[in-house]
Write a protein that holds these residues in place. Structure first.
Motif, PDB file in Angstrom:
ATOM      1  N   LEU A  41      14.481  14.880 -30.572  1.00 36.77           N
ATOM      2  CA  LEU A  41      15.780  15.421 -30.155  1.00 36.77           C
ATOM      3  C   LEU A  41      16.036  15.213 -28.667  1.00 36.77           C
ATOM      4  N   THR A  83       1.441  10.092 -36.135  1.00 37.55           N
ATOM      5  CA  THR A  83       1.487   9.411 -37.434  1.00 37.55           C
ATOM      6  C   THR A  83       1.122  10.343 -38.585  1.00 37.55           C
ATOM      7  N   VAL A 113       4.146  14.075 -40.588  1.00 38.00           N
ATOM      8  CA  VAL A 113       5.193  13.413 -41.368  1.00 38.00           C
ATOM      9  C   VAL A 113       6.509  14.200 -41.413  1.00 38.00           C
ATOM     10  N   HIS A 114       6.467  15.462 -40.964  1.00 41.41           N
ATOM     11  CA  HIS A 114       7.677  16.292 -40.982  1.00 41.41           C
ATOM     12  C   HIS A 114       8.641  15.880 -39.872  1.00 41.41           C
ATOM     13  N   SER A 115       9.883  16.365 -39.965  1.00 39.40           N
ATOM     14  CA  SER A 115      10.849  16.028 -38.916  1.00 39.40           C
ATOM     15  C   SER A 115      10.852  17.120 -37.853  1.00 39.40           C
ATOM     16  N   THR A 127      11.132  12.016 -37.884  1.00 36.12           N
ATOM     17  CA  THR A 127       9.790  12.438 -38.292  1.00 36.12           C
ATOM     18  C   THR A 127       8.807  11.923 -37.238  1.00 36.12           C
ATOM     19  N   ASN A 129      -6.394   2.792 -35.392  1.00 35.99           N
ATOM     20  CA  ASN A 129      -6.039   1.421 -35.756  1.00 35.99           C
ATOM     21  C   ASN A 129      -4.553   1.122 -35.609  1.00 35.99           C
ATOM     22  N   ARG A 130      -3.789   2.118 -35.142  1.00 32.45           N
ATOM     23  CA  ARG A 130      -2.381   1.873 -34.839  1.00 32.45           C
ATOM     24  C   ARG A 130      -1.907   2.867 -33.783  1.00 32.45           C
ATOM     25  N   LEU A 131      -0.771   2.571 -33.183  1.00 33.67           N
ATOM     26  CA  LEU A 131      -0.277   3.414 -32.093  1.00 33.67           C
ATOM     27  C   LEU A 131       0.363   4.693 -32.629  1.00 33.67           C
ATOM     28  N   SER A 148       6.847   4.984 -34.266  1.00 31.64           N
ATOM     29  CA  SER A 148       7.229   3.585 -34.496  1.00 31.64           C
ATOM     30  C   SER A 148       8.314   3.130 -33.527  1.00 31.64           C
ATOM     31  N   ARG A 149       9.258   4.033 -33.223  1.00 33.90           N
ATOM     32  CA  ARG A 149      10.293   3.668 -32.244  1.00 33.90           C
ATOM     33  C   ARG A 149       9.681   3.332 -30.893  1.00 33.90           C
ATOM     34  N   PRO A 179       6.094   9.949 -37.580  1.00 31.41           N
ATOM     35  CA  PRO A 179       5.859   8.500 -37.672  1.00 31.41           C
ATOM     36  C   PRO A 179       7.037   7.665 -37.165  1.00 31.41           C
ATOM     37  N   GLU A 180       8.273   8.155 -37.401  1.00 30.17           N
ATOM     38  CA  GLU A 180       9.445   7.417 -36.885  1.00 30.17           C
ATOM     39  C   GLU A 180       9.453   7.426 -35.355  1.00 30.17           C
ATOM     40  N   ARG A 205       7.759   0.043 -31.099  1.00 29.10           N
ATOM     41  CA  ARG A 205       8.666  -1.115 -31.058  1.00 29.10           C
ATOM     42  C   ARG A 205       9.111  -1.407 -29.621  1.00 29.10           C
TER      43      ARG A 205
END
Lengths: 416, 115
Positions: A54, A45, A48-50, A62, A38-40, A68-69, A64-65, A72
């Motif tokens: 790099l 996603t 959740v760890h980083s 992480t 239901n999402r990209l 999300s980048r 999810p970041e 976007r």
């Protein structure tokens, strides 16, 4: 319902997002990206760890970041995205049957990029002895339960396999209050990154049992216990070394396999990476159908799957003018020190450089990699050390590759 | 006391030795030297977790600390974030909680969740 597009991308994870962005950058307009979630972001996603980003963004993000980048970035392009949609089949004529929220669609594409990620190896695949109670699950599934659904799947956990997902889950479960009793690895060395062993096991005092495996699973309805045993140099169980461990959760982190079902059904040839056999442009044996990311071969880093997606996206745009009529398909081979390599073939009509990706079969110190085309050494690389858990990428500039090559070999040998 | 540790800044994993006077050896780059000193005096770790979210898409929202967090206080941090929750839409980088346990470190949202 019917629809026509230039490029159909199957999968909205790191590689699929890379493919879409690569195709847009190369000038494609009509792109459709389909994902079942239901999402990209695909698997990112739930990670959740980083430790992501790099290579692509020059900073540590992480999962999810990272997703999300990229999402976007994608939102600024004309790429059409269908979520909650599943591709049921594709054909060599590049017709896809897609089940979406609006109903069943027949999508006709000029090119297809297949980026469906990979699947975890299951208890059945490693022939785990004993019963099949609840509480025995793959590490990635436990990660989904915990990080996206909010369920802690057990209080006393044991982990089989020292792959990075297993190590990451050992830390995650510990932080959430579960007791992780240990991690067993059948090989005499850890399969995960050193830093993951340090921050996921050592920080929490979790023991790593090298040259160990699980010889039995106990429990009828729910997992009750396991037997941990030592193995010899050939990986065979040493009788009499059993240690009985009571636990209510056994996680498996024992390897990943490219998810190739739909591609295989369409008749694409499979390579030794267990993903599609592709040429240097990442085109499969089906003209105009490309593959990238973990569905092609399992990567160490999501960054690399993303970058491979970009390559596939660009190559797919290149193909919109017309699928090459004649593909030379020079086979790439390797010696016994290499586990697998991608691509399977070199097609001289593709104008980009040739990227060869492979893993060594066993850890190696002081070794040399040679690329030999028709008996002539065209590239030599000296390495201080190599590990099977670290993918090697060699770029062969196009100008080093002559036309009408019969063979390209990659040799990995000890340096004297 | 002399500290033997493994650098966790990048995947390379250098073996570091930190002497009593905080000189670091075994590192391959300046980041390793900084890490070694930090580890010997005030060890810290980046922490990622999840909190509940009111959303039509997911039940849990990923979060992370804005900087590496003092290692000894991590169990208390996990307790402190347990009762937290968010309401969609949320966007990555937004702070859910500021100055966690008086450290000056914030808890940030990791993902864009639109509804």
């Amino acid at each position: 319902m019917k629809k026509t597009v230039d490029i159909l991308i199957i999968g909205g994870g790191a590689a699929g997002l890379g493919a879409a962005l690569g195709a847009v950058e190369a000038g494609a307009k009509e792109i459709l990206l389909v994902d079942r979630k239901n999402r990209l972001g695909g698997i990112l996603t739930q990670c959740v760890h980083s430790g992501f980003g790099l290579k692509v963004f020059g900073e540590e993000l992480t999962g999810p970041e990272f997703a999300s980048r990229l999402a976007r970035k994608l939102a600024e392009t004309p790429v059409e995205v269908w979520l909650n949609a599943f591709v049921l089949s594709i054909s060599p004529a590049k017709e896809a049957l897609i089940s979406s929220r609006d109903g069943l669609y027949q999508v006709s594409a000029k090119t297809i990029i297949y980026a469906t990620g990979c699947l975890e190896r299951t208890p059945g695949m490693i022939q785990l002895p004993g019963t099949r109670p609840s509480g025995v699950l793959t590490a990635g599934l436990a990660q989904l339960y915990l990080n996206e659904y909010g369920y802690l799947p057990g209080k006393k956990a044991f982990i089989l396999g020292s792959g990075d997902i297993g190590l990451i889950m050992a830390r995650r479960l510990s932080l959430e209050g579960a007791k992780v009793l240990g991690v067993a690895e059948i090989m005499p060395y850890s399969n995960g990154l050193v830093r993951n062993k340090v921050q996921c096991l050592d920080d929490f005092g979790i023991p790593l049992y090298l040259s160990h495996t699980v010889s039995r699973v106990y429990g009828n309805h729910h997992l009750e216990a396991i037997d941990l045993v030592k193995v010899d140099e050939e990986g065979k169980i040493i009788q009499g070394t059993e240690e009985h461990i009571e636990c209510d959760l056994l996680l498996l982190s024992v390897g990943l396999l490219p998810n190739v079902g739909i591609l295989k059904n369409a008749g694409a040839r499979i390579g030794e990476s267990k993903g599609a056999a592709v040429d240097g442009s990442l085109m499969t044996s089906l003209p105009g159908v490309f593959s990238a990311g973990n569905s092609l071969h399992v990567h160490d880093l999501a960054d690399e799957a993303y970058l491979e997606g970009i390559e596939a996206g660009k190559a797919a745009v290149n193909c919109l003018k017309g699928v090459p009529e004649h593909r030379t398909m020079t086979p790439l081979s390797h010696n016994e020190n290499i586990g697998y390599l991608v691509p399977s073939y070199y097609d001289e009509s593709y104008l980009g450089d040739l990227l060869i990706k492979f893993r060594c079969r066993r850890p190696k110190e002081k070794c040399v990699i040679m690329v030999i085309a028709d008996g002539e050494i065209i590239k030599t690389i000296n390495k201080i050390s190599m590990l099977p858990s670290e993918m090697e990428i060699i770029r062969i500039p196009k100008k080093l590759l002559k036309n009408n090559l019969k063979t390209i070999e990659v040799i990995l040998e000890d340096r004297l | 006391m002399k500290l033997q540790t493994t650098c966790i800044i990048c995947p390379r994993g250098c073996r570091l030795t930190v002497e009593d006077d905080l000189t670091v050896s075994g590192n391959s780059c300046p980041r390793g030297e900084r890490y070694g000193r930090q580890e010997a005096t005030d060890p810290r770790r980046s922490v990622s977790s999840t909190i509940r979210i009111d959303s039509t898409l997911v039940k849990m929202c990923p979060v992370h600390t804005s900087a590496p967090f003092p290692k000894a206080k991590i169990p208390a941090l996990m307790e402190a974030i347990k009762p937290l929750s968010a309401k969609a839409p949320v966007h990555m980088g937004e702070a859910v909680c500021q100055n966690l346990l008086g450290t000056g470190i914030d808890l940030l949202i990791s993902e864009d969740i639109e509804r």
